[in-house]
Design a protein around this motif. Structure first.
Motif, PDB file in Angstrom:
ATOM      1  N   SER A   9       0.791  -1.184  -0.027  1.00 47.55           N
ATOM      2  CA  SER A   9       0.016   0.155  -0.132  1.00 47.55           C
ATOM      3  C   SER A   9       0.850   1.143  -0.109  1.00 47.55           C
ATOM      4  N   SER A  10       2.213   1.107  -0.046  1.00 49.78           N
ATOM      5  CA  SER A  10       3.172   2.386   0.095  1.00 49.78           C
ATOM      6  C   SER A  10       2.946   3.045  -1.238  1.00 49.78           C
ATOM      7  N   ILE A  11       3.086   4.410  -1.261  1.00 49.21           N
ATOM      8  CA  ILE A  11       3.101   5.270  -2.686  1.00 49.21           C
ATOM      9  C   ILE A  11       4.541   5.644  -2.716  1.00 49.21           C
ATOM     10  N   ASN A  12       5.522   5.084  -2.105  1.00 53.88           N
ATOM     11  CA  ASN A  12       7.072   5.215  -2.077  1.00 53.88           C
ATOM     12  C   ASN A  12       7.894   4.559  -2.817  1.00 53.88           C
ATOM     13  N   GLY A  13       7.404   3.680  -3.713  1.00 53.77           N
ATOM     14  CA  GLY A  13       7.941   3.051  -4.734  1.00 53.77           C
ATOM     15  C   GLY A  13       9.137   2.183  -4.113  1.00 53.77           C
ATOM     16  N   ASP A  14      10.396   2.108  -4.999  1.00 58.57           N
ATOM     17  CA  ASP A  14      11.450   1.245  -4.325  1.00 58.57           C
ATOM     18  C   ASP A  14      11.946   1.906  -2.946  1.00 58.57           C
ATOM     19  N   ARG A  15      11.662   3.103  -2.693  1.00 58.03           N
ATOM     20  CA  ARG A  15      12.417   3.545  -1.405  1.00 58.03           C
ATOM     21  C   ARG A  15      11.517   3.096  -0.264  1.00 58.03           C
ATOM     22  N   SER A  16      10.397   2.554  -0.597  1.00 57.94           N
ATOM     23  CA  SER A  16       9.701   2.224   0.537  1.00 57.94           C
ATOM     24  C   SER A  16      10.014   0.915   1.451  1.00 57.94           C
ATOM     25  N   VAL A  17      10.059   1.127   2.695  1.00 59.30           N
ATOM     26  CA  VAL A  17      10.459   0.150   3.742  1.00 59.30           C
ATOM     27  C   VAL A  17       9.537  -1.205   3.852  1.00 59.30           C
ATOM     28  N   SER A  18       8.322  -0.688   3.808  1.00 60.60           N
ATOM     29  CA  SER A  18       7.090  -1.820   4.106  1.00 60.60           C
ATOM     30  C   SER A  18       7.142  -2.721   2.776  1.00 60.60           C
ATOM     31  N   ARG A  19       7.401  -1.940   1.596  1.00 65.11           N
ATOM     32  CA  ARG A  19       7.502  -2.924   0.485  1.00 65.11           C
ATOM     33  C   ARG A  19       8.558  -3.812   0.465  1.00 65.11           C
ATOM     34  N   LYS A  20       9.911  -3.224   0.876  1.00 60.73           N
ATOM     35  CA  LYS A  20      10.932  -4.232   1.103  1.00 60.73           C
ATOM     36  C   LYS A  20      10.683  -5.393   2.196  1.00 60.73           C
ATOM     37  N   LEU A  21       9.822  -5.021   3.103  1.00 63.36           N
ATOM     38  CA  LEU A  21       9.764  -6.213   4.150  1.00 63.36           C
ATOM     39  C   LEU A  21       8.814  -7.150   3.580  1.00 63.36           C
ATOM     40  N   SER A  22       7.657  -6.456   2.916  1.00 63.81           N
ATOM     41  CA  SER A  22       6.654  -7.681   2.403  1.00 63.81           C
ATOM     42  C   SER A  22       7.337  -8.567   1.332  1.00 63.81           C
ATOM     43  N   ALA A  23       7.978  -8.076   0.565  1.00 63.96           N
ATOM     44  CA  ALA A  23       8.921  -8.715  -0.450  1.00 63.96           C
ATOM     45  C   ALA A  23       9.583  -9.687   0.288  1.00 63.96           C
ATOM     46  N   ARG A  24      10.437  -9.420   1.318  1.00 64.51           N
ATOM     47  CA  ARG A  24      11.097 -10.415   1.776  1.00 64.51           C
ATOM     48  C   ARG A  24      10.121 -11.480   2.420  1.00 64.51           C
ATOM     49  N   THR A  37       1.120 -20.897  -4.853  1.00 65.76           N
ATOM     50  CA  THR A  37       0.736 -19.801  -5.736  1.00 65.76           C
ATOM     51  C   THR A  37       0.505 -18.465  -5.002  1.00 65.76           C
ATOM     52  N   VAL A  38       0.749 -17.172  -5.879  1.00 67.26           N
ATOM     53  CA  VAL A  38       0.785 -15.865  -5.212  1.00 67.26           C
ATOM     54  C   VAL A  38      -0.234 -15.279  -5.782  1.00 67.26           C
ATOM     55  N   THR A  39      -1.222 -14.217  -5.361  1.00 57.74           N
ATOM     56  CA  THR A  39      -1.728 -13.385  -5.970  1.00 57.74           C
ATOM     57  C   THR A  39      -1.402 -11.931  -5.376  1.00 57.74           C
ATOM     58  N   TYR A  40      -0.944 -10.964  -6.390  1.00 60.87           N
ATOM     59  CA  TYR A  40      -0.342  -9.827  -5.773  1.00 60.87           C
ATOM     60  C   TYR A  40      -1.281  -8.553  -6.173  1.00 60.87           C
ATOM     61  N   ARG A  41      -1.441  -7.879  -5.186  1.00 57.90           N
ATOM     62  CA  ARG A  41      -2.404  -6.553  -5.488  1.00 57.90           C
ATOM     63  C   ARG A  41      -1.611  -5.324  -4.859  1.00 57.90           C
ATOM     64  N   ASP A  42      -1.515  -4.314  -5.699  1.00 62.04           N
ATOM     65  CA  ASP A  42      -0.825  -3.046  -5.378  1.00 62.04           C
ATOM     66  C   ASP A  42      -1.711  -1.807  -4.933  1.00 62.04           C
ATOM     67  N   LEU A  43      -2.163  -1.934  -3.821  1.00 62.81           N
ATOM     68  CA  LEU A  43      -3.185  -0.778  -3.501  1.00 62.81           C
ATOM     69  C   LEU A  43      -2.662   0.612  -3.433  1.00 62.81           C
ATOM     70  N   GLY A  44      -1.311   0.757  -3.372  1.00 67.23           N
ATOM     71  CA  GLY A  44      -0.659   1.966  -3.350  1.00 67.23           C
ATOM     72  C   GLY A  44      -0.816   2.714  -5.041  1.00 67.23           C
ATOM     73  N   ALA A  45      -0.090   1.747  -5.987  1.00 62.03           N
ATOM     74  CA  ALA A  45      -0.027   2.097  -7.130  1.00 62.03           C
ATOM     75  C   ALA A  45      -1.314   2.063  -8.046  1.00 62.03           C
ATOM     76  N   ASN A  46      -2.144   1.124  -7.429  1.00 61.70           N
ATOM     77  CA  ASN A  46      -3.633   0.949  -8.048  1.00 61.70           C
ATOM     78  C   ASN A  46      -4.757   0.958  -7.062  1.00 61.70           C
ATOM     79  N   PRO A  47      -4.975   2.038  -6.440  1.00 61.13           N
ATOM     80  CA  PRO A  47      -5.955   1.996  -5.261  1.00 61.13           C
ATOM     81  C   PRO A  47      -7.392   1.690  -5.975  1.00 61.13           C
ATOM     82  N   ILE A  48      -7.950   0.926  -5.071  1.00 60.63           N
ATOM     83  CA  ILE A  48      -9.222   0.727  -5.476  1.00 60.63           C
ATOM     84  C   ILE A  48     -10.398   1.920  -4.953  1.00 60.63           C
ATOM     85  N   PRO A  49     -11.534   1.823  -5.567  1.00 59.61           N
ATOM     86  CA  PRO A  49     -12.420   3.001  -5.123  1.00 59.61           C
ATOM     87  C   PRO A  49     -12.567   2.717  -3.835  1.00 59.61           C
TER      88      PRO A  49
END
Length: 210
Positions: A9-24, A37-49
């Motif tokens: 859900s971060s809007i900080n791209g590659d600089r995001s710590v939460s993204r790095k932790l979730s990827a780990r 199997t994995v489903t990936y959803r990026d709420l930060g880059a593609n927010p839902i209404p």
């Protein structure tokens, strides 16, 4: 077959710590679940209404009586609920924005609950929810802003109807390297990040060790 739902859900791209932790965490999960199997959803880059009057009208209208617009509005939440129901484990990367959760996460929670029918607790049955959180400063006991982290306090309550019980792994003072006012906390930031990474690495037993 094991299935993972990975949310950021971060809007900080590659600089995001939460993204790095979730990827780990996602990598550790995949190592422990080969063939999973994995489903990936990026709420930060593609927010839902956000939940709106049309979606709420769909929530309180029997499915057979919904208008085409109501059916379309309900379909968003139904898709989100289906993603949760298909997963054994849910990972959520959660930064702290203005002392609260990103609005995209609030929208996700609202849509889930609105789409879950009379018994939202089916969403949490048998599933683990791991939250990889990041805080730019420090909000722990004794800190000047103790209690200002309203994301960690809110999420368990917001999801309580679903039965999902979040477990938090948090790195704090993530802004210490870029905010001169937090420079004295850089070593603490490094220690906090390392502790979060160690906890992530211990979450699941690698398949090779079975």
């Amino acid at each position: 077959m094991a299935h993972l739902l990975h949310l950021d859900s971060s809007i900080n791209g590659d600089r995001s710590v939460s993204r790095k932790l979730s990827a780990r965490a996602a990598k550790a999960w995949q190592t422990a679940h080969p063939g999973g199997t994995v489903t990936y959803r990026d709420l930060g880059a593609n927010p839902i209404p956000h939940l709106d009057p049309l979606a709420w009208a769909a929530r309180i209208t029997p499915a057979a009586e919904r208008t085409p617009d109501q059916l379309a509005a309900a379909r968003i939440g139904e898709e989100l609920a289906a993603e949760v129901l298909a997963a054994d484990t849910v990972l959520l990367g959660l930064p702290l924005y203005n002392y609260g959760a990103p609005s995209s996460v609030k929208a996700w929670v609202d849509r889930l609950i609105a789409s879950a029918g009379d018994d939202p607790s089916v969403l949490g049955a048998g599933r683990e929810l791991l939250v990889l959180a990041s805080r730019g400063g420090g909000y722990g006991e004794g800190a000047p802003r103790q209690g200002w982290d309203h994301a960690e306090g809110w999420l368990p309550h917001g999801l309580s109807l679903t039965g999902l019980e979040p477990r938090f792994i948090t790195a704090e003072f993530t802004m210490a390297d870029v905010n001169p006012a937090l420079a004295e906390f850089r070593s603490h930031a490094e220690e906090s990040l390392a502790a979060a990474e160690r906890e992530i690495d211990s979450l699941w037993t690698p398949a090779a060790a079975h």
